[in-house]
Design a protein around this motif. Structure first.
Motif, short mmCIF file in Angstrom:
data_model
loop_
_atom_site.label_atom_id
_atom_site.label_comp_id
_atom_site.label_asym_id
_atom_site.label_seq_id
_atom_site.Cartn_x
_atom_site.Cartn_y
_atom_site.Cartn_z
N PHE A 228 0.75 -1.08 -0.01
CA PHE A 228 -0.02 0.04 -0.11
C PHE A 228 0.99 1.30 -0.06
O PHE A 228 0.56 2.32 -0.70
CB PHE A 228 -0.84 0.01 1.26
CG PHE A 228 -2.19 0.88 1.25
CD1 PHE A 228 -2.92 0.55 0.21
CD2 PHE A 228 -2.32 1.88 1.85
CE1 PHE A 228 -4.17 1.13 -0.13
CE2 PHE A 228 -3.72 2.55 1.72
CZ PHE A 228 -4.39 2.28 0.61
N LEU B 236 3.72 1.64 -1.43
CA LEU B 236 4.26 1.78 -2.95
C LEU B 236 3.22 2.36 -3.62
O LEU B 236 3.45 3.53 -4.30
CB LEU B 236 4.50 0.44 -3.43
CG LEU B 236 5.86 -0.36 -3.04
CD1 LEU B 236 6.13 -1.47 -3.86
CD2 LEU B 236 6.99 0.78 -3.17
N ALA B 237 1.97 1.80 -3.39
CA ALA B 237 0.94 2.56 -4.28
C ALA B 237 0.49 4.02 -4.09
O ALA B 237 0.30 4.64 -4.80
CB ALA B 237 -0.35 1.64 -4.21
N LEU B 238 0.55 4.15 -2.84
CA LEU B 238 0.41 5.59 -2.19
C LEU B 238 1.47 6.48 -2.54
O LEU B 238 1.42 7.77 -2.97
CB LEU B 238 0.11 5.63 -0.62
CG LEU B 238 -0.98 5.32 -0.02
CD1 LEU B 238 -1.06 5.25 1.25
CD2 LEU B 238 -2.08 6.42 -0.42
N ALA C 260 3.04 6.47 -5.10
CA ALA C 260 2.54 7.08 -6.58
C ALA C 260 1.76 8.16 -6.81
O ALA C 260 2.05 8.98 -7.76
CB ALA C 260 1.98 5.92 -7.27
N VAL C 261 1.28 8.66 -5.80
CA VAL C 261 0.33 9.84 -5.77
C VAL C 261 1.24 11.01 -5.47
O VAL C 261 0.96 12.18 -6.09
CB VAL C 261 -0.66 9.86 -4.35
CG1 VAL C 261 -1.58 10.85 -4.43
CG2 VAL C 261 -1.47 8.58 -4.39
N PRO D 239 3.37 13.68 -6.68
CA PRO D 239 3.59 14.56 -8.04
C PRO D 239 5.01 14.46 -8.19
O PRO D 239 5.46 15.08 -7.35
CB PRO D 239 2.67 15.46 -7.93
CG PRO D 239 1.90 15.85 -6.57
CD PRO D 239 2.42 14.84 -5.73
N ALA E 297 13.39 2.82 2.46
CA ALA E 297 13.05 2.15 1.57
C ALA E 297 12.27 2.81 0.12
O ALA E 297 12.58 2.57 -1.07
CB ALA E 297 11.95 0.99 1.88
N LEU F 171 15.24 4.71 -1.49
CA LEU F 171 16.03 3.79 -2.30
C LEU F 171 15.36 3.10 -3.53
O LEU F 171 15.94 3.00 -4.58
CB LEU F 171 15.93 2.45 -1.35
CG LEU F 171 16.66 1.31 -1.84
CD1 LEU F 171 18.29 1.35 -2.17
CD2 LEU F 171 16.74 -0.12 -1.06
N LEU F 172 13.88 3.12 -3.52
CA LEU F 172 13.20 2.41 -4.84
C LEU F 172 13.06 3.81 -5.76
O LEU F 172 12.37 3.58 -6.85
CB LEU F 172 12.05 1.82 -4.59
CG LEU F 172 11.99 0.70 -3.51
CD1 LEU F 172 10.86 0.15 -3.28
CD2 LEU F 172 13.13 -0.41 -4.32
N GLY F 173 13.37 4.82 -5.54
CA GLY F 173 13.09 6.17 -6.16
C GLY F 173 11.93 6.79 -5.95
O GLY F 173 11.32 7.43 -6.90
#
Lengths: 364, 326
Positions: free
Chosen positions: A206, A208-210, A212-213, A215, A299, A302-304
């Motif tokens: 979750f 990760l999904a969040l 993405a919000v 901008p 984390a 790290l994942l950008g």
């Protein structure tokens, strides 16, 4: 760290009285003597890290975004003690490195030349005479930026994310949990069902999904705020449930009933009697949940998905290590991970110690 | 038994709907969508874009899209990945299997080490072993997964003993079945060590405190008074009772494992659910994100359910009727 000990723990009444008579410093000294050596080490680590965050421009020898294009992926430089006759040049010196193979990035050390390291000069804790001849204590990254300076500035993000996150999620958790447990009924039911949904989330998925919000093109500070908000949103529920349980059990205690019988309003009973009774647990749980925030931010970065270049955090400094070639040839790029580890370990040790001191019934 | 199972499964439905709806809401908040890049491209005519919008339902309001998605899910159709142009289910299936294999092997690894070490440490309380191992456990709890993964990858690079990341070798397709299995196991060793040690430390601490607590209880004293040997007391009386919370924890450990696995997958480039989700999040592939989150949630709830059933199996004191509302 010692302040909540003095004000919160009921078992610390003696310490409280002593603090009143002998003063704050004596109480602090006693706490220090009581602590085991891992706890002392942790305290020192955290003090140093927060010092790094607060005084980054002084402690970092160079600007964290300054690129030494002629020194990319430079290994950590050697450090030598000067002979007493050279002390007017500097107590320490290093030999400058020169790039001999720009493709394989191999360096040779010019033993004949010296770069003196000046302490307390030009507004830095230590630095070299000019940034053209830098001293890379922990090496440099692919763009020739001083890794140590970037770590020092990264401490600002990594060390505050835990505190701010805990502050938000615990204020939410305490308020909602205490309210839910003390009031009961329908609001309690609704809040608990909602928290169940949040707790059943596969939280990292979750997160990760969040993320993405967030901008693109936000400043580092704005991204930081977004990350903290997202992680607090995910983590308040579990805590609220525990507080709710404690508040519900406190509700029927005689002193709470007495406060209500004496005409205390609901709000007053909640704020003056219910919340303080769960505060000791809250301090312990708060300390132990700081690492989660630090690791979460690391984390994501790290994942950008978190803090973006050129700003640094301990997590996004590690991002370069995802390239196997970089990892194989420039292993000093892993040093920020040691800082993350030390910070996490310190909070764990400290939280464990606080539990023994504040919550003696729950030892184990 | 059946009633309990039914109740638990029915309880899962609102949870799944709630979680997927939140995820859907979140994905709709993301600025731009999967077609944003294509719209920027002047060589693609607007008519094509509009056709694709209609095809993927991007022009419809949020609630309608969610309802359609949910209806499709009920027919085991998770939609089409916008980026890969294949059905989400086929993408997720093999990836989820990899994640489950990784999580389960890590769990077995962690338990197989944590329980005996916990017993040894607890039966020799305050000995040098106890102190050293308890300290190491604290140490191990604090090493971030991703950092440990990097360290092990560096170790693998230096020694060449293990493959550096990846799920299988380049020549995987040309191998026979046995070599394939060996190849997969070889690639699993490092990730399992990373994930396993993370869980092991806290499991060991829990085991230790459990045994210390039970060692002082009355039935243990009775067992000793009966003249049973220390071995029998520890292994038949103490250990069996100390294991109960572990069964409960197994379900919750799965949540940590899934999250930890996602990160380790991303760092070590393992073809699992976490890496798939990460890619989907990066390319705003809405249905793939939804599918992965749904899959993760289902795995998690299933794990909790299995843990509850297992708890009843090992502990006769727990009965189903009291567990329906949790």
């Amino acid at each position: 760290m010692s302040a909540p000990v003095v004000t919160v723990g009921t078992a610390q009444f003696a310490a409280h009285a002593a603090a009143a008579s002998n003063g704050y410093r004596a109480a602090l000294a006693r706490e220090w003597r009581r602590a085991s050596w891992p706890v002392r080490f942790s305290t020192i680590c955290l003090v140093l890290f927060y010092l790094m965050a607060a005084a980054s421009p002084v402690i970092a020898p160079y600007d964290p975004t300054l690129q030494h294009r002629e020194l990319p992926d430079c290994p950590p430089m050697s450090l030598h003690l000067s002979a007493p006759s050279d002390w007017h040049d500097g107590f320490f010196y290093s030999h400058p490195l020169t790039l001999t193979d720009p493709i394989a990035r191999t360096y040779t050390e010019s033993r004949a030349r010296r770069t003196y390291i000046h302490l307390f000069s030009r507004g830095h804790l230590f630095t070299t005479a000019s940034s053209d001849a830098p001293y890379f204590m922990m090496g440099s990254d692919g763009l020739g930026r001083d890794l140590f300076s970037r770590i020092v500035y990264g401490a600002r993000v990594s060390m505050t994310v835990g505190l701010v996150g805990v502050l938000i999620s615990f204020s939410l958790g305490i308020t909602i949990g205490a309210f839910s447990g003390y009031v009961g009924g329908l609001p309690d039911n609704l809040i608990m069902r909602w928290s169940e949904i949040e707790m059943s989330l596969p939280s990292f998925y979750f997160l990760l999904a969040l993320a993405a919000v967030i901008p693109a093109g936000l400043s580092a500070v704005e991204t930081f705020v977004m990350i903290v908000a997202i992680m607090s949103f995910i983590s308040w529920a579990g805590f609220a449930r525990v507080i709710r349980g404690m508040a519900a059990s406190v509700r029927s205690r005689p002193y709470v009933e007495a406060a209500a019988a004496l005409g205390g309003s609901r709000m007053r009973v909640l704020v003056r009697h219910v919340i303080p009774s769960v505060l000791g647990y809250a301090v312990v749980a708060a300390t132990l949940s700081v690492p989660g925030f630090i690791l979460g931010e690391s984390a994501l970065s790290l994942l950008g998905l978190g803090i973006q270049e050129p700003a640094s955090s301990w997590g996004n400094l590690l991002a370069q290590a995802q390239d196997v070639q970089v990892l194989a040839h420039y292993p000093w790029i892993l040093i920020p991970g040691v800082f993350i580890f030390l910070a996490v370990m310190s909070f764990n040790f400290l939280g464990d110690h606080l539990r023994d001191r504040l919550d003696p019934g729950n030892a184990g | 038994m059946t009633r309990f199972l039914l109740k638990r499964i029915l309880n899962m439905i609102p949870l799944i709907v709630g979680i997927t709806f939140i995820s859907f809401l979140v994905m709709s908040l993301v600025p731009g969508d999967f077609l944003s890049n294509l719209r920027m491209n002047p060589s693609i005519p607007p008519a094509v874009i509009r056709q694709m919008e209609a095809q993927f339902g991007l022009d419809q309001p949020l609630m309608l899209r969610y309802a359609k998605w949910l209806w499709a899910v009920l027919h085991l159709n998770l939609g089409i990945s916008l980026a890969y142009r294949v059905s989400v289910l086929s993408l997720i299936g093999s990836r989820a299997l990899n994640t489950v294999i990784l999580s389960l092997s890590s769990m077995i690894f962690a338990w197989a080490l944590a329980i005996p070490i916990g017993v040894i440490v607890a039966t020799r309380q305050n000995s040098i072993w106890d102190r050293v191992l308890s300290f190491l456990a604290f140490f191990g709890m604090s090493v971030p997964n991703f950092f440990f993964a990097f360290l092990l990858m560096y170790f693998a690079l230096r020694t060449g003993w293990f493959p550096v990341g990846g799920t299988f070798s380049v020549d995987y397709a040309s191998l026979d079945t046995m070599s394939r299995i060996a190849d997969r196991i070889n690639h699993l060793i490092l990730p399992v060590i990373v994930l396993g040690t993370a869980g092991m430390a806290s499991l060991m601490r829990l085991m230790r405190s459990q045994i210390l607590e039970i060692k002082n209880s009355e039935f243990v004293r009775t067992a000793r008074a009966k003249g049973l040997s220390e071995r029998v007391v520890i292994y038949k009386h103490v250990l069996r009772n100390a294991l109960n919370p572990f069964v409960t924890m197994a379900g919750y450990a799965l949540a940590d494992l899934l999250g930890g696995a996602a990160l380790v997958e991303a760092v070590m480039n393992l073809q699992g659910l976490g890496l798939l989700l990460l890619d989907a999040v990066r390319s705003l592939d809405v249905y793939l994100v939804m599918g992965s989150v749904l899959m993760g949630t289902v795995l998690l709830l299933l794990g909790n359910l299995l843990a509850d059933i297992a708890l009843v199996a090992v502990d006769p004191r727990v009965d189903f009727s009291s567990m329906g509302s949790r």
